[in-house]
Design a protein around this motif. Structure first.
Motif, PDB file in Angstrom:
ATOM      1  N   UNK A 259     -10.738  -4.220  39.263  1.00  0.00           N
ATOM      2  CA  UNK A 259     -10.652  -2.927  39.390  1.00  0.00           C
ATOM      3  C   UNK A 259     -12.018  -2.218  39.879  1.00  0.00           C
ATOM      4  N   UNK A 260     -13.153  -2.677  39.197  1.00  0.00           N
ATOM      5  CA  UNK A 260     -14.540  -2.095  39.582  1.00  0.00           C
ATOM      6  C   UNK A 260     -14.648  -0.936  38.836  1.00  0.00           C
ATOM      7  N   UNK A 261     -14.237  -0.592  37.678  1.00  0.00           N
ATOM      8  CA  UNK A 261     -14.441   0.607  36.923  1.00  0.00           C
ATOM      9  C   UNK A 261     -15.751   0.898  36.474  1.00  0.00           C
ATOM     10  N   UNK A 262     -16.209   1.978  36.307  1.00  0.00           N
ATOM     11  CA  UNK A 262     -17.685   2.307  35.882  1.00  0.00           C
ATOM     12  C   UNK A 262     -17.839   2.094  34.468  1.00  0.00           C
ATOM     13  N   UNK A 263     -18.976   1.172  34.040  1.00  0.00           N
ATOM     14  CA  UNK A 263     -19.630   1.083  32.993  1.00  0.00           C
ATOM     15  C   UNK A 263     -21.036   1.830  32.682  1.00  0.00           C
ATOM     16  N   UNK A 264     -20.923   2.880  32.256  1.00  0.00           N
ATOM     17  CA  UNK A 264     -22.443   3.428  31.844  1.00  0.00           C
ATOM     18  C   UNK A 264     -23.150   2.809  30.949  1.00  0.00           C
ATOM     19  N   UNK A 265     -24.401   3.064  30.709  1.00  0.00           N
ATOM     20  CA  UNK A 265     -25.073   2.590  29.675  1.00  0.00           C
ATOM     21  C   UNK A 265     -24.541   3.039  28.194  1.00  0.00           C
ATOM     22  N   UNK A 266     -24.200   4.173  28.291  1.00  0.00           N
ATOM     23  CA  UNK A 266     -23.662   4.626  26.862  1.00  0.00           C
ATOM     24  C   UNK A 266     -22.209   4.018  26.510  1.00  0.00           C
ATOM     25  N   UNK A 267     -21.414   3.635  27.753  1.00  0.00           N
ATOM     26  CA  UNK A 267     -20.354   3.012  27.520  1.00  0.00           C
ATOM     27  C   UNK A 267     -20.506   1.449  26.984  1.00  0.00           C
ATOM     28  N   UNK A 268     -21.482   0.867  27.549  1.00  0.00           N
ATOM     29  CA  UNK A 268     -22.060  -0.425  27.050  1.00  0.00           C
ATOM     30  C   UNK A 268     -22.456  -0.508  25.689  1.00  0.00           C
ATOM     31  N   UNK A 269     -23.055   0.566  25.185  1.00  0.00           N
ATOM     32  CA  UNK A 269     -23.532   0.686  23.916  1.00  0.00           C
ATOM     33  C   UNK A 269     -22.062   0.864  22.855  1.00  0.00           C
ATOM     34  N   UNK A 270     -21.396   1.887  23.424  1.00  0.00           N
ATOM     35  CA  UNK A 270     -19.972   1.912  22.637  1.00  0.00           C
ATOM     36  C   UNK A 270     -19.438   0.715  22.569  1.00  0.00           C
ATOM     37  N   UNK A 271     -19.175  -0.075  23.610  1.00  0.00           N
ATOM     38  CA  UNK A 271     -18.203  -1.293  23.604  1.00  0.00           C
ATOM     39  C   UNK A 271     -19.158  -2.374  22.843  1.00  0.00           C
ATOM     40  N   UNK A 272     -20.319  -2.419  22.699  1.00  0.00           N
ATOM     41  CA  UNK A 272     -21.337  -3.462  21.979  1.00  0.00           C
ATOM     42  C   UNK A 272     -21.000  -3.015  20.426  1.00  0.00           C
ATOM     43  N   UNK A 273     -21.166  -1.680  20.093  1.00  0.00           N
ATOM     44  CA  UNK A 273     -20.931  -1.437  18.892  1.00  0.00           C
ATOM     45  C   UNK A 273     -19.381  -1.649  18.276  1.00  0.00           C
ATOM     46  N   UNK A 274     -18.456  -1.517  19.171  1.00  0.00           N
ATOM     47  CA  UNK A 274     -17.248  -2.096  18.617  1.00  0.00           C
ATOM     48  C   UNK A 274     -17.230  -3.622  18.444  1.00  0.00           C
ATOM     49  N   UNK A 275     -17.800  -4.391  19.482  1.00  0.00           N
ATOM     50  CA  UNK A 275     -17.816  -5.724  19.129  1.00  0.00           C
ATOM     51  C   UNK A 275     -18.572  -6.430  17.809  1.00  0.00           C
TER      52      UNK A 275
END
Length: 302
Positions: A259-275
């Motif tokens: 679906x090619x949804x956007x992943x900004x740097x902040x979103x990567x940071x948020x997801x990495x924290x969740x992981x």
């Protein structure tokens, strides 16, 4: 193949189905999110009633209907699963597949919070650390989105509440799902009739393919639940807990690559924290279980 291996096979199959769900719901256009949700209840009801008849479980089903306490619990479960299904369908049909996957990633952390505030359980330090990291991640994502990630939070909190209510009800997969869908079936059917009266119903007006896919919502809802039920009786809660991450991982990858949804740097940071929070949570759960098994074995040996 022994029971444990069969359990893993069933569990992986269930979570693969749930993981690839985002590819199914967009195929139902031009039906809107609420119409899809209503069809999911209506056709799940049909599928489950056929299954209950085939398995000869009508006596159990009717006994549930006469139990007032169970019916109250199942009514609450019906509302929470409707919110969960509705949030999920809205997310995947409106460009929020990755945010939807976030909801299922943080669901174990929400479940822990539910245990603290509802069941008054005491958390271990590692569990508190995982929850704290998860909260920081939500704050980071809120700042980036410019709003609360409400789709993710709706999915996570509704599914955690649903799991809690299902545990309280303690019923078989088909009996529980059958009664939950039966409770909201009249509402779903009335909604579809209203859409038809207003000339806004997609079902039956967009070709046989659309009709087939909408009817199929009952099958794609029930099959992974059946697979999960077969897995849950054969596997430990720890194994089930690890397998549950397979679904949101696939959803995340699907949102990112298909679906090619956007992943900004902040979103990567948020997801990495969740992981990171989930790694802490999972390692602590596995360590605690090993310790408990060791202590039990030592106590039996004395």
């Amino acid at each position: 193949m022994n029971d444990s291996r069969r359990g893993v096979t069933f569990g992986v199959a269930a979570y693969l189905c749930w993981g690839f769900f985002p590819l199914y719901w967009p195929l139902l256009e031009p039906a809107g999110s609420l119409e899809i949700l209503a069809h999911r209840f209506v056709w799940s009801m049909v599928f489950v009633l056929v299954a209950i008849t085939a398995m000869g479980k009508w006596r159990t089903f009717l006994a549930i209907a006469r139990d007032r306490r169970l019916m109250l619990i199942l009514a609450a479960a019906s509302v929470t699963i409707a919110l969960n299904w509705g949030g999920f369908i809205y997310g995947v049909t409106n460009g929020h597949v990755i945010e939807t996957s976030l909801g299922y990633f943080i669901n174990p952390l929400v479940t822990v919070l539910l245990a603290v505030f509802v069941l008054k359980e005491t958390l271990r330090p590692a569990q508190w650390a995982a929850v704290a990291i998860g909260i920081i991640a939500v704050v980071v994502l809120t700042v980036d989105y410019g709003r609360l990630p409400w789709v993710a939070l709706l999915v996570a909190f509704s599914f955690a509440a649903y799991g809690f209510l299902k545990k309280k009800a303690d019923l078989g997969a088909f009996e529980g799902l059958g009664m939950e869908t039966a409770i909201l079936f009249p509402v779903a059917l009335a909604f579809l009739v209203t859409l038809q009266a207003r000339g806004e119903l997609a079902f039956g007006h967009e070709g046989p393919g659309n009709v087939t896919l909408l009817v199929g919502t009952g099958v794609v809802t029930a099959i992974p639940l059946l697979l999960f039920g077969a897995a849950a009786t054969r596997l430990s809660l720890t194994t089930i807990g690890i397998l549950q991450y397979l679904g949101p991982i696939i959803q995340f990858i699907t949102g990112l690559t298909i679906f090619h949804e956007d992943m900004t740097t902040a979103r990567w940071v948020g997801f990495v924290l969740v992981w990171i929070a989930l790694v802490v949570f999972t390692v602590d759960a596995m360590t605690s279980r090993r310790r408990l098994l060791r202590e039990t074995a030592e106590a039996c040996a004395i």
